[in-house]
Structures are given as C-alpha cells and as structure tokens.
Design a protein around this motif. Structure first.
Motif, PDB file in Angstrom:
ATOM      1  N   LYS A 107      37.839  32.568  32.355  1.00 22.50           N
ATOM      2  CA  LYS A 107      37.967  33.831  33.082  1.00 22.50           C
ATOM      3  C   LYS A 107      39.408  34.351  32.983  1.00 22.50           C
ATOM      4  CE  LYS A 107      33.922  33.512  35.559  1.00 22.50           C
ATOM      5  NZ  LYS A 107      33.125  34.232  36.452  1.00 22.50           N
ATOM      6  N   SER A 108      39.563  35.651  33.196  1.00 21.43           N
ATOM      7  CA  SER A 108      40.854  36.316  33.027  1.00 21.43           C
ATOM      8  C   SER A 108      41.745  36.229  34.254  1.00 21.43           C
ATOM      9  CB  SER A 108      40.630  37.796  32.693  1.00 21.43           C
ATOM     10  OG  SER A 108      39.982  37.924  31.463  1.00 21.43           O
ATOM     11  N   ARG A 135      43.251  36.845  27.759  1.00 19.84           N
ATOM     12  CA  ARG A 135      42.678  36.729  29.104  1.00 19.84           C
ATOM     13  C   ARG A 135      43.710  36.988  30.192  1.00 19.84           C
ATOM     14  NH1 ARG A 135      40.104  32.664  26.357  1.00 19.84           N
ATOM     15  NH2 ARG A 135      41.412  31.016  27.198  1.00 19.84           N
ATOM     16  N   ARG A 150      38.958  44.435  40.561  1.00 19.27           N
ATOM     17  CA  ARG A 150      37.515  44.642  40.749  1.00 19.27           C
ATOM     18  C   ARG A 150      36.831  44.974  39.425  1.00 19.27           C
ATOM     19  NH1 ARG A 150      36.420  48.093  45.538  1.00 19.27           N
ATOM     20  NH2 ARG A 150      36.448  46.121  46.624  1.00 19.27           N
ATOM     21  N   GLU A 151      37.512  45.717  38.556  1.00 17.91           N
ATOM     22  CA  GLU A 151      36.929  46.055  37.250  1.00 17.91           C
ATOM     23  C   GLU A 151      36.684  44.784  36.434  1.00 17.91           C
ATOM     24  OE1 GLU A 151      35.342  47.826  33.962  1.00 17.91           O
ATOM     25  OE2 GLU A 151      35.572  48.628  35.979  1.00 17.91           O
ATOM     26  N   LEU A 152      37.650  43.868  36.413  1.00 16.53           N
ATOM     27  CA  LEU A 152      37.450  42.594  35.718  1.00 16.53           C
ATOM     28  C   LEU A 152      36.337  41.789  36.381  1.00 16.53           C
ATOM     29  CD1 LEU A 152      41.086  41.389  34.925  1.00 16.53           C
ATOM     30  CD2 LEU A 152      39.327  42.053  33.294  1.00 16.53           C
ATOM     31  N   ARG A 195      33.800  42.937  38.086  1.00 19.70           N
ATOM     32  CA  ARG A 195      32.514  43.584  37.804  1.00 19.70           C
ATOM     33  C   ARG A 195      31.954  43.133  36.458  1.00 19.70           C
ATOM     34  NH1 ARG A 195      30.774  47.404  34.845  1.00 19.70           N
ATOM     35  NH2 ARG A 195      32.798  48.123  34.141  1.00 19.70           N
ATOM     36  N   ARG A 196      32.846  42.909  35.498  1.00 15.53           N
ATOM     37  CA  ARG A 196      32.422  42.445  34.172  1.00 15.53           C
ATOM     38  C   ARG A 196      32.250  40.927  34.130  1.00 15.53           C
ATOM     39  NH1 ARG A 196      36.927  45.991  31.642  1.00 15.53           N
ATOM     40  NH2 ARG A 196      37.901  43.978  31.326  1.00 15.53           N
ATOM     41  N   GLY A 197      32.488  40.251  35.265  1.00 11.63           N
ATOM     42  CA  GLY A 197      32.345  38.794  35.320  1.00 11.63           C
ATOM     43  C   GLY A 197      33.485  38.053  34.657  1.00 11.63           C
ATOM     44  N   GLU A 198      34.649  38.700  34.530  1.00 11.92           N
ATOM     45  CA  GLU A 198      35.761  38.108  33.796  1.00 11.92           C
ATOM     46  C   GLU A 198      36.923  37.648  34.669  1.00 11.92           C
ATOM     47  OE1 GLU A 198      36.972  40.959  30.856  1.00 11.92           O
ATOM     48  OE2 GLU A 198      34.937  41.159  30.070  1.00 11.92           O
TER      49      GLU A 198
END
Length: 158
Positions: A26-27, A80, A99-101, A103-106
C-alpha cells in the motif's frame, strides 16, 4: 512525533515512508510542508543509492556514484510514496488526497511533516489551539481511513 529544530524529524518521516514502501504493497501519502516534492524525492534517492545528497545536488558524482543513482532510480517502491508539497494545504486538502488513495484501496500510511505549518481553518485562533485542531483532525483521519497517521511537530525551542 515532536522534537526540537534540526534533529531530523523530516528525515525520520522520509525514512519511515521509504521503509513502509519497501515492506508493504500500500502507498504512503506524505504531506511535506518543509521541503518541495523534488527535494524529498532526491533525498529518498540519495538514501537508497547511498550517495551523499550534497554531491547529487551539486552534480559532483563519480561514474560509480551515477551508476548507483541509476540503479536506485529503478526502485519500485518509490512509486508508492505520494508526495504533496502544497504549502497552503489544510487538513481538509490532506484528507482529500489521502481519501483518494484510500478509495482506490492503495493507502497504507499518512505522514504529515509538520503540524505547525498546516494552514489552520481559523488563523485568528491562538497558535496552541490551531496546532491542537490539526492534531485532532489527524486523529480523526486515522480513525476514518483506518490507517496510521504520523504527525511530525516542532517543539518550542525553549
């Protein structure tokens, strides 16, 4: 994490980001108020290549050092680490980026460097209340996104 000026809070945050990116899929969302994204990236590349940052910046590297830098630039985990260096960021804009990351599960980790430079919602509040608000918002961010949030802060020089 809080510490006095010049003891390496930013370097700790960057090292933590690199360590996380190396070991997790994950990032990391790194909000940097101390340095521009380019400088953070160069410092991460310097650490990964084991070439002194000052030599890289001055362009005074040997052929061997350039080869190390070239190999380090292929570092897959660097992709990442998402760096935001907008000095006018508020906790709302940091939340939106994280939240954007998520939302993408990252998203796996958020690092904010540092609390005292986050633009407050109400600049008329006393400084102590502004920093307390940032701290509360960081805790809410961690709870809402279910990820660790590391908030770096400078302590009073006295």
């Amino acid at each position: 994490m809080g510490a006095r000026p010049g003891v390496g809070k930013s370097m700790f945050g960057q090292s933590l980001a690199a360590h996380w990116a190396d070991r997790h899929t994950k990032s990391v969302y790194l909000a940097s108020f101390e340095m521009q994204a380019r400088e953070v990236s160069m410092r991460l590349l310097s650490a990964k290549s084991a070439v002194q940052y000052s030599r890289m910046r001055a362009g005074e590297c040997t052929e061997d050092e350039w080869a190390k830098i070239s190999r380090a630039s292929q570092w897959e985990a660097a992709r990442r680490i998402v760096i935001s260096d907008d000095t006018s960021s508020t906790m709302a804009t940091i939340r939106a980026g994280a939240r954007e990351l998520a939302r993408r599960g990252e998203l796996g980790l958020v690092i904010i460097d540092y609390a005292g430079l986050v633009t407050p919602r109400d600049p008329k509040l006393p400084r102590q209340e502004q920093v307390a608000e940032v701290s509360r918002d960081a805790k809410r961010l961690a709870m809402d996104l279910d990820v660790p949030v590391v908030l770096l802060s400078q302590l009073n020089r006295e």
